[in-house]
Design a protein around this motif. Structure first.
Motif, mmCIF file in Angstrom:
data_model
loop_
_atom_site.group_PDB
_atom_site.id
_atom_site.type_symbol
_atom_site.label_atom_id
_atom_site.label_comp_id
_atom_site.label_asym_id
_atom_site.label_seq_id
_atom_site.Cartn_x
_atom_site.Cartn_y
_atom_site.Cartn_z
ATOM 1 N N TYR A 52 0.845 -1.191 0.000
ATOM 2 C CA TYR A 52 0.000 0.000 0.000
ATOM 3 C C TYR A 52 0.882 1.243 0.000
ATOM 4 O O TYR A 52 1.740 1.413 0.866
ATOM 5 N N VAL A 53 0.687 2.097 -1.003
ATOM 6 C CA VAL A 53 1.305 3.418 -1.073
ATOM 7 C C VAL A 53 0.147 4.382 -1.284
ATOM 8 O O VAL A 53 -0.583 4.275 -2.271
ATOM 9 N N ASP A 54 -0.033 5.312 -0.354
ATOM 10 C CA ASP A 54 -1.225 6.159 -0.365
ATOM 11 C C ASP A 54 -1.454 6.897 -1.676
ATOM 12 O O ASP A 54 -2.572 6.949 -2.172
ATOM 13 N N SER A 55 -0.415 7.449 -2.284
ATOM 14 C CA SER A 55 -0.600 8.236 -3.503
ATOM 15 C C SER A 55 -1.070 7.393 -4.680
ATOM 16 O O SER A 55 -1.667 7.915 -5.615
ATOM 17 N N GLU A 56 -0.832 6.079 -4.639
ATOM 18 C CA GLU A 56 -1.285 5.202 -5.715
ATOM 19 C C GLU A 56 -2.639 4.566 -5.400
ATOM 20 O O GLU A 56 -3.507 4.494 -6.251
ATOM 21 N N SER A 57 -2.795 4.082 -4.185
ATOM 22 C CA SER A 57 -4.035 3.401 -3.820
ATOM 23 C C SER A 57 -5.160 4.361 -3.474
ATOM 24 O O SER A 57 -6.330 4.033 -3.656
ATOM 25 N N ASP A 58 -4.826 5.512 -2.955
ATOM 26 C CA ASP A 58 -5.816 6.518 -2.568
ATOM 27 C C ASP A 58 -5.412 7.894 -3.106
ATOM 28 O O ASP A 58 -5.089 8.804 -2.340
ATOM 29 N N PRO A 59 -5.420 8.060 -4.440
ATOM 30 C CA PRO A 59 -4.947 9.330 -5.020
ATOM 31 C C PRO A 59 -5.796 10.536 -4.625
ATOM 32 O O PRO A 59 -5.358 11.672 -4.771
ATOM 33 N N GLN A 60 -6.983 10.307 -4.096
ATOM 34 C CA GLN A 60 -7.835 11.418 -3.675
ATOM 35 C C GLN A 60 -7.303 12.094 -2.412
ATOM 36 O O GLN A 60 -7.693 13.222 -2.099
ATOM 37 N N LEU A 61 -6.409 11.433 -1.683
ATOM 38 C CA LEU A 61 -5.842 12.030 -0.477
ATOM 39 C C LEU A 61 -4.794 13.067 -0.854
ATOM 40 O O LEU A 61 -3.929 12.820 -1.673
ATOM 41 N N ASP A 62 -4.871 14.217 -0.234
ATOM 42 C CA ASP A 62 -3.910 15.293 -0.462
ATOM 43 C C ASP A 62 -3.174 15.544 0.843
ATOM 44 O O ASP A 62 -3.778 16.022 1.803
ATOM 45 N N PRO A 63 -1.875 15.211 0.897
ATOM 46 C CA PRO A 63 -1.151 15.377 2.153
ATOM 47 C C PRO A 63 -1.077 16.834 2.623
ATOM 48 O O PRO A 63 -0.789 17.102 3.782
ATOM 49 N N GLN A 64 -1.361 17.755 1.745
ATOM 50 C CA GLN A 64 -1.353 19.175 2.115
ATOM 51 C C GLN A 64 -2.706 19.635 2.662
ATOM 52 O O GLN A 64 -2.812 20.699 3.247
ATOM 53 N N GLN A 65 -3.753 18.840 2.423
ATOM 54 C CA GLN A 65 -5.107 19.179 2.867
ATOM 55 C C GLN A 65 -5.634 18.072 3.772
ATOM 56 O O GLN A 65 -6.471 17.273 3.381
ATOM 57 N N VAL A 66 -5.144 18.034 4.982
ATOM 58 C CA VAL A 66 -5.496 16.964 5.905
ATOM 59 C C VAL A 66 -6.786 17.310 6.647
ATOM 60 O O VAL A 66 -6.992 18.434 7.074
ATOM 61 N N ASN A 67 -7.654 16.301 6.753
ATOM 62 C CA ASN A 67 -8.896 16.460 7.508
ATOM 63 C C ASN A 67 -9.226 15.113 8.165
ATOM 64 O O ASN A 67 -8.453 14.162 8.063
ATOM 65 N N ASN A 68 -10.374 15.025 8.809
ATOM 66 C CA ASN A 68 -10.755 13.779 9.489
ATOM 67 C C ASN A 68 -10.864 12.610 8.529
ATOM 68 O O ASN A 68 -10.550 11.467 8.890
ATOM 69 N N THR A 69 -11.317 12.860 7.309
ATOM 70 C CA THR A 69 -11.423 11.792 6.309
ATOM 71 C C THR A 69 -10.045 11.224 5.991
ATOM 72 O O THR A 69 -9.871 10.006 5.919
ATOM 73 N N THR A 70 -9.061 12.096 5.813
ATOM 74 C CA THR A 70 -7.695 11.645 5.534
ATOM 75 C C THR A 70 -7.200 10.740 6.657
ATOM 76 O O THR A 70 -6.676 9.652 6.409
ATOM 77 N N VAL A 71 -7.386 11.179 7.885
ATOM 78 C CA VAL A 71 -6.931 10.410 9.043
ATOM 79 C C VAL A 71 -7.626 9.052 9.086
ATOM 80 O O VAL A 71 -6.981 8.016 9.301
ATOM 81 N N GLU A 72 -8.922 9.022 8.855
ATOM 82 C CA GLU A 72 -9.661 7.757 8.909
ATOM 83 C C GLU A 72 -9.260 6.806 7.789
ATOM 84 O O GLU A 72 -9.170 5.596 7.989
#
Length: 192
Positions: free
Chosen positions: A70-90
């Motif tokens: 699992y690499v976040d940028s490939e498996s979950d490209p919708q996540l933006d490490p610059q825009q962290v919120n509760n959804t990102t954490v979960e």
């Protein structure tokens, strides 16, 4: 045996491109869709996004040995490490729970990551297998944070691309055996 080098990981990163040239578009899309549906992985690869080329090489090398990574940028490209919120954490928490292990790819950039220490601590707290992967050839890639010294280190074998785990007390174990063993390593619980 030794640590991974940046040049070695760059070479691993180029391998899928060489193979993709020989595939047709339909099979590439089918392979990608199959990976996107995966709900669990062998390895959660904790890294700084500035190391994306080396991380791609490490991921490719691990997958070539039969591990799902699992690499976040490939498996979950919708996540933006610059825009962290509760959804990102979960999402990250959920992905960590679904992985058998966490590998902490240390580099000069790892020191600057705001996520990596959190991911490592969460993985340890969830009783996941935890290890550090120093990448030789990047300034600052040696393990410099004191808390990392208590974790095993992943090293690459010189023949057959076999991975090894070097435990803090210096003994070695095959990566496959380490990953398959039932007991998670924890500070104070199991002495290596």
């Amino acid at each position: 045996m030794g640590r991974f080098t940046v040049d070695q990981l760059r070479g691993f990163a180029q391998e899928p491109l060489r193979k993709a040239v020989r595939k047709d578009a339909r099979s590439i899309l089918r392979d990608g869709a199959a990976q996107d549906r995966r709900t669990s992985h062998d390895i959660f690869l904790s890294h700084n996004h500035l190391d994306k080329e080396a991380v791609l090489g490490l991921k490719t090398h691990l997958e070539a040995q039969g591990y799902s990574v699992y690499v976040d940028s490939e498996s979950d490209p919708q996540l933006d490490p610059q825009q962290v919120n509760n959804t990102t954490v979960e999402v990250v928490r959920s992905r960590l729970r679904s992985c058998r292990s966490i590998l902490y790819a240390t580099s000069e950039n790892a020191e600057e990551s705001k996520w990596m220490a959190w991911e490592l601590g969460l993985g340890d707290g969830l009783d996941k297998k935890v290890a550090v992967v120093p990448v030789k050839g990047t300034p600052g890639s040696l393990v410099t944070r004191e808390f990392l010294l208590v974790y095993p280190e992943i090293q690459d074998g010189t023949h057959g691309h076999r991975l090894w785990v070097r435990h803090p007390k210096g003994n070695f174990e095959a990566f496959r055996a380490w990953l398959s063993s039932g007991e998670a390593w924890r500070v104070g619980r199991r002495a290596y």
